[in-house]
Design an enzyme around this catalytic site. Structure first.
Site, PDB file in Angstrom:
ATOM      1  CE  LYS A  20      -3.039   0.848   3.529  1.00 14.47           C
ATOM      2  NZ  LYS A  20      -2.910   2.216   4.063  1.00 14.47           N
ATOM      3  NE  ARG A 120      -5.594   8.398  11.026  1.00 12.49           N
ATOM      4  CZ  ARG A 120      -4.899   7.603  10.231  1.00 12.49           C
ATOM      5  NH1 ARG A 120      -5.475   7.092   9.157  1.00 12.49           N
ATOM      6  NH2 ARG A 120      -3.646   7.312  10.496  1.00 12.49           N
ATOM      7  CD  GLN A 165       0.369   8.383   7.160  1.00 12.09           C
ATOM      8  OE1 GLN A 165      -0.156   9.211   7.884  1.00 12.09           O
ATOM      9  NE2 GLN A 165      -0.232   7.256   6.817  1.00 12.09           N
ATOM     10  CG  ASP A 315       0.498   0.150   9.602  1.00 11.16           C
ATOM     11  OD1 ASP A 315       0.038   0.991  10.399  1.00 11.16           O
ATOM     12  OD2 ASP A 315       0.878   0.437   8.456  1.00 11.16           O
ATOM     13  CE  LYS A 342      -0.202   4.471  12.891  1.00  9.99           C
ATOM     14  NZ  LYS A 342       0.527   5.131  11.824  1.00  9.99           N
ATOM     15  NE  ARG A 346      -5.050   0.191  13.122  1.00 13.03           N
ATOM     16  CZ  ARG A 346      -4.365   0.392  12.004  1.00 13.03           C
ATOM     17  NH1 ARG A 346      -3.054   0.466  12.040  1.00 13.03           N
ATOM     18  NH2 ARG A 346      -4.986   0.494  10.850  1.00 13.03           N
TER      19      ARG A 346
HETATM   20  C1  S3P Z   1       2.488   4.917   6.125  1.00  8.23           C
HETATM   21  C2  S3P Z   1       3.075   5.273   7.304  1.00  8.23           C
HETATM   22  C3  S3P Z   1       2.571   4.854   8.625  1.00  8.23           C
HETATM   23  C4  S3P Z   1       1.609   3.677   8.527  1.00  8.23           C
HETATM   24  C5  S3P Z   1       0.616   3.850   7.419  1.00  8.23           C
HETATM   25  C6  S3P Z   1       1.318   4.026   6.077  1.00  8.23           C
HETATM   26  C7  S3P Z   1       3.055   5.428   4.866  1.00  8.23           C
HETATM   27  O1  S3P Z   1       1.884   5.944   9.232  1.00  8.23           O
HETATM   28  O2  S3P Z   1       0.943   3.493   9.749  1.00  8.23           O
HETATM   29  O3  S3P Z   1      -0.233   2.722   7.341  1.00  8.23           O
HETATM   30  O4  S3P Z   1       2.706   4.916   3.784  1.00  8.23           O
HETATM   31  O5  S3P Z   1       3.881   6.343   4.929  1.00  8.23           O
HETATM   32  P1  S3P Z   1       2.679   7.055  10.080  1.00  8.23           P
HETATM   33  O6  S3P Z   1       3.616   7.709   9.173  1.00  8.23           O
HETATM   34  O7  S3P Z   1       1.630   8.015  10.571  1.00  8.23           O
HETATM   35  O8  S3P Z   1       3.319   6.306  11.198  1.00  8.23           O
END
Ligand code: S3P
Length: 432
Positions: A20, A120, A165, A315, A342, A346
């Site tokens: 993903k 969020r 992210q 995750d 999240k 969770r």
């Molecule tokens: C992700 C980063 C993670 C993860 C999310 C996907 C990404 O989140 O939990 O499912 O693709 O950069 P965070 O950056 O908020 O930890």
């Protein structure tokens, strides 16, 4: 949906969908690069389709051919103002990454999402972007976000929250910002953005020191497209891996799984729990680590995991908690603060639902304690998911050992793994 207990184990070859995180980046980065990008094995789940629709709405030409997605990129400043607000559904990754990218464009946008995404935190991305002079208006720190595209100022940013992210949003903002932006993180987060930007010719330098990582990126440098092979998703594999481990008579093979060292804490945790797992054919594709995985049923032992591993497997805690419930000794997972923000809280839902299944567990601050038992008395077989896909899939796996669980609002599974139910049933699961 209702998931039932099984008796013959989980067996065969699992078809795991594309990763993903890499799929989102495989749309975003080629859309602002020059040239044609053919993407193989992209995940077609709701979250990723929201990212794709956003770029289509900003004028990017996209075609599908023989299961490949083809993106025709026209450079850093080729995006057009979308006619409508951009709807991102449940996808936090789309929201944070697009906020960064759009803050350095020449037009204004409004980002909106579903109920869960609208709860969020978004200040975590708007605050560091504000240091670059971005003009973002949040609604009390949440969506809808009004982003006024503008010329940003390069600066030095030190990440306060460990989040790929946020880091990726900042990197995308800095691509269209004159001069050198530097981002430092003192906890490891997944590095798919850095890897892909480097491959696309970004002027990016990554320096890893003992307890921190410094990324320097020089903006206003056009990127050049490359084809992408998306590996399969370790986070989606995790549900099948645990299902095979905790059920007798299982032998499961998973092929072409992303085993990026910034994201493989789940495999390290299972190793500590004595899992019979073999990582085979380790190789590289598009600079990402890939392997095949063989899993055999195992009587797991419990383990204690410190907060440092949380960033490498954030995750996977819902499904690891299910695994720990069938171990021969207690487990403690420490430092799970980020789990609270999240797709759902969770940490709360793991505890609540495990207790419904009769598991003795508790949280203290942000630490989770699980005390397994030989036999569980189910207190309530209705699982509350708050539309969180990973809670839903984790408790489908829980049911394989303790009997029928009704998973509420299981439609959320489409956000990351649309074919989960069929695949699970094909391998020996029983979900109706
Ligand atoms: C992700 C980063 C993670 C993860 C999310 C996907 C990404 O989140 O939990 O499912 O693709 O950069 P965070 O950056 O908020 O930890």
């Amino acid at each position: 949906m209702i998931s039932y207990s099984i008796s013959k184990g989980i067996n065969g070859y699992a078809n795991i969908p594309g990763d993903k995180s890499i799929s989102h980046r495989s749309i975003i980065i080629p859309s602002i690069s020059n040239g044609v990008c053919e993407i193989n094995n992209i995940l077609k789940s709701e979250d990723v389709l929201h990212t794709l629709n956003a770029f289509k709405a900003m004028g990017v030409k996209v075609e599908e051919n023989n299961k490949k997605l083809i993106i025709f990129g026209n450079g850093l400043n080729s995006l057009k103002k979308p006619k409508n607000k951009i709807y991102l559904g449940n996808s936090g990754t789309s929201a944070r990454l697009l906020t960064g990218l759009l803050s350095s464009q020449k037009f204004d946008t409004i980002l909106i999402g579903d109920n869960s995404l609208s709860k969020r935190p978004m200040k975590r991305i708007s605050d560091p972007l504000n240091k670059m002079n971005a003009r973002i208006k949040t609604s009390n720190g949440k969506l809808p976000l009004k982003i006024e595209g503008s010329e940003l100022k390069c600066t030095k940013i030190s990440l306060k929250i460990p989040s790929a992210q946020i880091k990726s949003g900042l990197l995308l903002a800095s691509l269209n910002t004159k001069g050198e932006t530097s981002i430092s993180e003192n906890k490891i987060t997944r590095d798919h953005t850095e890897i892909m930007l480097e491959a696309f010719g970004a002027k990016i330098e990554v320096r890893k020191n003992e307890d921190n990582k410094l990324i320097k990126i020089i903006g206003k440098n056009e990127l050049v497209s490359k084809n992408i092979d998306v590996p399969n998703d370790l986070s989606s594999s995790a549900f099948f891996i645990v299902a095979a481990l905790i059920n007798n008579n299982s032998k499961l093979i998973l092929k072409n799984i992303n085993n990026n060292p910034t994201r493989n804490g789940f495999l390290l945790a299972l190793e500590k729990m004595g899992a019979k797992i073999k990582l085979l054919n380790n190789r590289k594709s598009n600079n990402e680590n890939i392997c095949d995985i063989e899993v055999l049923s195992t009587n797991l032992n419990g383990c204690e995991l410190g907060p440092e591993i949380a960033d490498l497997m954030i995750d996977e805690y819902p499904i690891l908690a299910v695994a720990a419930s069938f171990a021969s000794s207690p487990s403690i997972f420490r430092g799970l603060k980020e789990l609270r923000v999240k797709e759902s809280d969770r940490l709360k839902l793991i505890m609540l639902n495990l207790q419904k299944c009769g598991v003795d567990c508790k949280t203290e601050n942000d630490d989770l304690f699980i005390y397994p038992s030989k036999k569980y008395e189910v207190n309530s077989n209705i699982i509350q998911t708050d539309f969180d896909h990973r809670i839903a899939m984790a408790f489908c796996v829980m049911a394989t050992r303790i009997g029928a669980l009704k998973i509420n609002d299981s439609d959320s599974i489409k956000t990351s793994f649309p074919n989960f139910k069929n695949e699970f049933n094909k391998l020996g699961g029983r979900i109706i």
